[in-house]
Design an enzyme around this catalytic site. Structure first.
Site, short mmCIF file in Angstrom:
data_model
loop_
_atom_site.label_atom_id
_atom_site.label_comp_id
_atom_site.label_asym_id
_atom_site.label_seq_id
_atom_site.Cartn_x
_atom_site.Cartn_y
_atom_site.Cartn_z
N HIS A 1 -7.06 -0.45 -2.47
CA HIS A 1 -5.19 -1.54 -3.57
C HIS A 1 -5.55 -2.47 -2.37
O HIS A 1 -5.76 -3.13 -1.54
CB HIS A 1 -3.75 -1.64 -2.49
CG HIS A 1 -4.07 -1.41 -0.75
ND1 HIS A 1 -3.10 -2.83 -0.47
CD2 HIS A 1 -4.01 -0.68 0.04
CE1 HIS A 1 -2.94 -2.70 0.78
NE2 HIS A 1 -3.46 -1.23 1.20
N ASP B 1 -3.19 -5.22 -3.55
CA ASP B 1 -2.19 -6.20 -3.55
C ASP B 1 -2.22 -6.34 -1.86
O ASP B 1 -2.28 -5.50 -0.88
CB ASP B 1 -0.53 -5.19 -3.70
CG ASP B 1 -0.31 -3.96 -2.92
OD1 ASP B 1 -1.37 -2.93 -3.03
OD2 ASP B 1 0.59 -3.67 -1.97
N ASP C 1 -6.66 -5.55 5.40
CA ASP C 1 -6.38 -5.05 4.70
C ASP C 1 -5.82 -5.10 3.96
O ASP C 1 -5.10 -6.01 3.31
CB ASP C 1 -4.81 -4.87 5.04
CG ASP C 1 -3.57 -3.54 4.83
OD1 ASP C 1 -4.07 -2.22 4.50
OD2 ASP C 1 -2.47 -3.63 5.54
N GLU D 1 0.24 -0.47 -2.66
CA GLU D 1 0.72 0.42 -1.62
C GLU D 1 1.61 0.17 -0.66
O GLU D 1 1.88 0.54 -0.32
CB GLU D 1 -1.05 0.34 -1.25
CG GLU D 1 -1.18 1.47 -0.54
CD GLU D 1 -0.37 1.16 1.31
OE1 GLU D 1 -0.43 2.09 2.01
OE2 GLU D 1 -0.81 -0.25 1.71
N GLU D 2 1.43 -1.62 -0.37
CA GLU D 2 2.04 -2.51 0.24
C GLU D 2 3.67 -2.56 -0.07
O GLU D 2 4.78 -2.69 0.70
CB GLU D 2 2.21 -3.54 0.50
CG GLU D 2 0.94 -3.71 1.58
CD GLU D 2 0.46 -3.17 2.36
OE1 GLU D 2 1.11 -2.33 3.32
OE2 GLU D 2 -0.96 -3.29 3.38
N GLU E 1 -7.99 2.57 4.40
CA GLU E 1 -7.41 1.69 4.78
C GLU E 1 -8.03 1.41 6.37
O GLU E 1 -9.01 2.07 6.70
CB GLU E 1 -5.83 2.92 5.14
CG GLU E 1 -5.29 2.97 4.01
CD GLU E 1 -4.73 0.87 3.80
OE1 GLU E 1 -4.53 0.55 4.40
OE2 GLU E 1 -3.81 1.66 2.93
N HIS F 1 -1.66 -7.26 8.83
CA HIS F 1 0.07 -8.01 8.29
C HIS F 1 0.02 -9.03 9.06
O HIS F 1 1.51 -9.53 9.29
CB HIS F 1 1.03 -7.04 8.18
CG HIS F 1 0.79 -5.25 7.18
ND1 HIS F 1 2.52 -5.18 7.24
CD2 HIS F 1 -0.24 -5.15 6.75
CE1 HIS F 1 1.20 -4.15 6.36
NE2 HIS F 1 0.39 -4.28 6.07
#
Length: 380
Positions: free
Chosen positions: A80, A82, A111, A141-142, A170, A353
């Site tokens: 992903h 995003d 990520d 995905e997030e 991931e 994150h």
């Protein structure tokens, strides 16, 4: 592996702000990287109706495929573009990639734009006729994940495309690159509980109906549940209360409504539907209402040929023997596992994150080497 190529790809992707739901320039960069490598690229927007905005739309998706010889195996990589919002307090602009020492900083470095960059870099070192290779790249995905990977799967189904194997890139490593890979994930269901009562004065409880008392009984009974003790590959399922809300500003008023929320992460002894039914019976017996939303069902790719290929490539490049795990939260692998065997492997997740998210540049290079070995051996 060309270190400069992977690092350049990572910087180009990080430099495109792509907070979920992602669209636009970050997909332009992705297409520009893949087109010279002979991939047929399909880009489309899903969830673009006005009512879809509340569900996370609109979302851009990309499916790229390079066909091998007829009848050859098909290997797919999923990821992903995003990212989560960067938040305040970064040392530098989170969308201006910065190399400081041996680390590359920027939102998405771990990520998971770094992983995508490593995979595309790996493609430069694979023969064109090795087999069919595809990339499943989403922009949500997030987020709610309503219009991303599932929409690409619909596109693949329309075209009669089903890969033989799928690697989700991931960040699975913990303390060093290669120490953990995922062969499954637990399922997830979130539940909202509402209990309606009757407002009244606290001195005259017989003229009211206190919903907090009922909600307390509901939560106590749910908390006493022991779902299981785990399985060979999964940890025990767990129930966690995540919110309580009454919103009563007056100390002498019995409120008319009380609300609670809980989340269950569960292994393959349960389904989202069975757990929802179990909790619903408790809630309704005490006069409440339940709204469950199932985020994903558990899945397991039993150890075998695919996990052996991934683990072998990791050992060869890093010297590390990876742990096969089902720990952690959900990922889009929960959707892809419905149609093909899926293994997840990627960078160290320590800074994902977080403020000042960063990836070791050496890990990017090694990850590209690992990816190249995995694809080559899977398509032999």
């Amino acid at each position: 592996m060309t270190r400069a190529t992977i690092l350049d790809y990572a910087k180009r992707l990080i430099a495109q702000p792509s907070i979920t739901p992602a669209t636009g320039s970050v997909f332009d960069e992705m297409e520009a990287m893949l087109a010279p490598l002979g991939f047929e690229i399909s880009r489309f927007i899903a969830g673009d109706s006005p009512e879809d905005a509340e569900l996370g739309g609109p979302v851009e998706n990309l499916f790229a495929i390079r066909h091998g010889a007829p009848g050859s195996r098909h290997f797919s990589y999923a990821g992903h573009l995003d990212v989560v919002p960067p938040g305040q307090g970064w040392q530098t602009d989170p969308f201006v990639p910065e190399q400081r020492g041996d680390l590359l900083y920027g939102r998405g470095a771990v990520d998971m734009k770094g992983s995508i960059a490593a995979f595309v870099g790996a493609l430069h070192h694979l023969p064109d006729d090795l087999g069919t290779i595809s990339l499943i790249i989403t922009g949500d995905e997030e987020g709610p994940a309503r219009f991303g990977t599932v929409a690409i799967m619909d596109l693949m189904a329309e075209r009669g495309i089903t890969p033989d194997l799928c690697l989700v890139g991931e960040p699975t490593s913990v303390n060093r690159l290669g120490d953990m890979m995922k062969i499954g994930r637990r399922g997830s269901v979130n539940m909202w509980i509402t209990v309606n009562g009757m407002q009244g004065h606290v001195a005259y409880p017989h003229n009211a109906d206190n919903p907090i008392t009922k909600l307390g009984k509901i939560l106590s009974e749910i908390d006493s549940l022991q779902l299981d003790e785990g399985t060979d590959w999964f940890q025990p399922s767990n129930i966690e209360f995540t919110d309580l809300h009454v919103g009563n500003p007056a100390h002498n008023v019995i409120p008319a409504r009380a609300e609670g929320r809980l989340s269950i992460r569960f292994n393959d002894r349960h389904s989202g539907e069975s757990l929802s039914a179990m909790v619903k019976e408790i809630v309704e017996r005490h006069g409440g209402e339940l709204k469950p939303i199932i985020s994903g069902e558990p899945f397991l790719t039993p150890p075998g040929e695919f996990s052996d290929i991934v683990a072998g490539a990791i050992r060869e490049v890093t010297g590390v023997d990876p742990e096969l795990s089902t720990s952690g939260g959900t990922s889009d692998a929960r959707f892809l596992a419905k149609i093909m065997p899926v293994v997840e492997f990627g960078l160290c997740n320590a800074t994902m994150h977080k403020l000042d998210e960063a990836v070791a540049i050496d890990d990017l290079e090694k990850l590209g080497e690992i990816f190249a070995l995995i694809v080559e051996r899977a398509l032999r």
